[in-house]
Design a protein around this motif. Structure first.
Motif, PDB file in Angstrom:
ATOM      1  N   CYS A  84       0.792  -1.235   0.000  1.00 11.81           N
ATOM      2  CA  CYS A  84       0.000   0.000   0.000  1.00 11.81           C
ATOM      3  C   CYS A  84       0.826   1.289   0.000  1.00 11.81           C
ATOM      4  CB  CYS A  84      -1.011  -0.014   1.142  1.00 11.81           C
ATOM      5  SG  CYS A  84      -2.504  -0.953   0.694  1.00 11.81           S
ATOM      6  N   CYS A 111      -6.004   1.344  -0.085  1.00  9.12           N
ATOM      7  CA  CYS A 111      -4.699   1.514   0.554  1.00  9.12           C
ATOM      8  C   CYS A 111      -4.699   2.646   1.569  1.00  9.12           C
ATOM      9  CB  CYS A 111      -3.620   1.732  -0.509  1.00  9.12           C
ATOM     10  SG  CYS A 111      -3.183   0.186  -1.333  1.00  9.12           S
ATOM     11  N   GLN A 114      -6.263   1.257   4.612  1.00  8.68           N
ATOM     12  CA  GLN A 114      -5.330   0.336   5.269  1.00  8.68           C
ATOM     13  C   GLN A 114      -4.284   1.102   6.068  1.00  8.68           C
ATOM     14  OE1 GLN A 114      -1.845  -0.315   4.421  1.00  8.68           O
ATOM     15  NE2 GLN A 114      -1.684  -1.994   5.855  1.00  8.68           N
ATOM     16  N   GLN A 115      -3.790   2.200   5.521  1.00 10.48           N
ATOM     17  CA  GLN A 115      -2.809   3.018   6.222  1.00 10.48           C
ATOM     18  C   GLN A 115      -3.421   3.648   7.481  1.00 10.48           C
ATOM     19  OE1 GLN A 115       0.694   3.708   5.121  1.00 10.48           O
ATOM     20  NE2 GLN A 115       0.045   1.728   4.338  1.00 10.48           N
ATOM     21  N   ASP A 117      -5.999   2.463   9.182  1.00  2.00           N
ATOM     22  CA  ASP A 117      -6.204   1.368  10.133  1.00  2.00           C
ATOM     23  C   ASP A 117      -4.902   0.962  10.800  1.00  2.00           C
ATOM     24  OD1 ASP A 117      -8.869   1.385   9.504  1.00  2.00           O
ATOM     25  OD2 ASP A 117      -8.801  -0.394   8.219  1.00  2.00           O
ATOM     26  N   SER A 118      -3.808   0.957  10.047  1.00  2.00           N
ATOM     27  CA  SER A 118      -2.498   0.596  10.615  1.00  2.00           C
ATOM     28  C   SER A 118      -2.078   1.585  11.690  1.00  2.00           C
ATOM     29  CB  SER A 118      -1.430   0.545   9.523  1.00  2.00           C
ATOM     30  OG  SER A 118      -1.668  -0.518   8.655  1.00  2.00           O
ATOM     31  N   ARG A 119      -2.301   2.886  11.419  1.00  2.02           N
ATOM     32  CA  ARG A 119      -1.953   3.903  12.419  1.00  2.02           C
ATOM     33  C   ARG A 119      -2.807   3.738  13.670  1.00  2.02           C
ATOM     34  NH1 ARG A 119      -1.355   7.197   7.815  1.00  2.02           N
ATOM     35  NH2 ARG A 119      -3.416   8.083   8.033  1.00  2.02           N
ATOM     36  N   LYS A 120      -4.105   3.494  13.476  1.00  7.44           N
ATOM     37  CA  LYS A 120      -4.997   3.306  14.624  1.00  7.44           C
ATOM     38  C   LYS A 120      -4.583   2.081  15.429  1.00  7.44           C
ATOM     39  CE  LYS A 120      -9.183   5.342  12.665  1.00  7.44           C
ATOM     40  NZ  LYS A 120     -10.534   5.010  12.145  1.00  7.44           N
ATOM     41  N   LEU A 121      -4.227   1.006  14.737  1.00  5.91           N
ATOM     42  CA  LEU A 121      -3.817  -0.220  15.406  1.00  5.91           C
ATOM     43  C   LEU A 121      -2.540   0.011  16.212  1.00  5.91           C
ATOM     44  CD1 LEU A 121      -4.385  -3.177  15.920  1.00  5.91           C
ATOM     45  CD2 LEU A 121      -3.122  -3.729  13.848  1.00  5.91           C
ATOM     46  N   ALA A 122      -1.606   0.747  15.658  1.00  7.62           N
ATOM     47  CA  ALA A 122      -0.364   1.045  16.379  1.00  7.62           C
ATOM     48  C   ALA A 122      -0.668   1.863  17.628  1.00  7.62           C
ATOM     49  CB  ALA A 122       0.613   1.778  15.474  1.00  7.62           C
ATOM     50  N   GLU A 125      -2.174  -0.537  20.134  1.00  7.36           N
ATOM     51  CA  GLU A 125      -1.141  -1.408  20.710  1.00  7.36           C
ATOM     52  C   GLU A 125      -0.306  -0.653  21.742  1.00  7.36           C
ATOM     53  OE1 GLU A 125       0.943  -2.787  17.267  1.00  7.36           O
ATOM     54  OE2 GLU A 125      -0.507  -4.373  16.872  1.00  7.36           O
TER      55      GLU A 125
END
Length: 134
Positions: A84, A111, A114-115, A117-122, A125
């Protein structure tokens, strides 16, 4: 606009846009250092998914029409397996040919989501890690 490629060649943006892309792909975007207006080591061009035989024909005809060695042309196939961050960079480039903007938007939006969502997931975490560590 002219692009200096490999320190030796000059390629016109009009020549790139005038290439018969529709024979091979549904979209093509110039991206990378060639879009800055300065010198580029090569031409980075993102294209829609294409078969191996058509890819070879596309590369050969593009090099011939631009009077450029094939080594100075990098074709990036954009499909579901393309990372992405690379898709987003490529599709923010200069459109050379687009038969169907909906297809381009689909890849871009998937994409971009997805980016996000990746930031939110980080962030999640990181928050969970701080809770666990007390």
């Amino acid at each position: 606009m002219e692009i200096s490629v490999g320190g030796t060649y000059r390629v016109s943006l009009d020549a790139l846009k005038g290439f018969p892309w529709d024979r091979y792909v549904r979209f093509a975007f110039l991206f990378g250092s060639a879009t800055s207006g300065g010198s580029a080591g090569d031409l980075d061009i993102a294209i829609s998914d294409v078969g191996l035989e058509a890819l070879g024909e596309l590369l050969a005809e593009l090099a011939k029409r631009l009077s450029l060695l094939e080594d100075y042309i990098d074709l990036l196939i954009v499909n579901e397996r393309t990372p992405c961050p690379l898709v987003l960079e490529a599709l923010r480039g200069v459109p050379l040919y687009v038969a169907d903007w909906d297809e381009v938007y689909r890849y871009f939006n998937i994409c971009q989501d997805q980016q996000i969502d990746s930031r939110k997931l980080a962030l999640l975490e990181t928050a969970l890690e701080s809770i666990w560590r007390g």
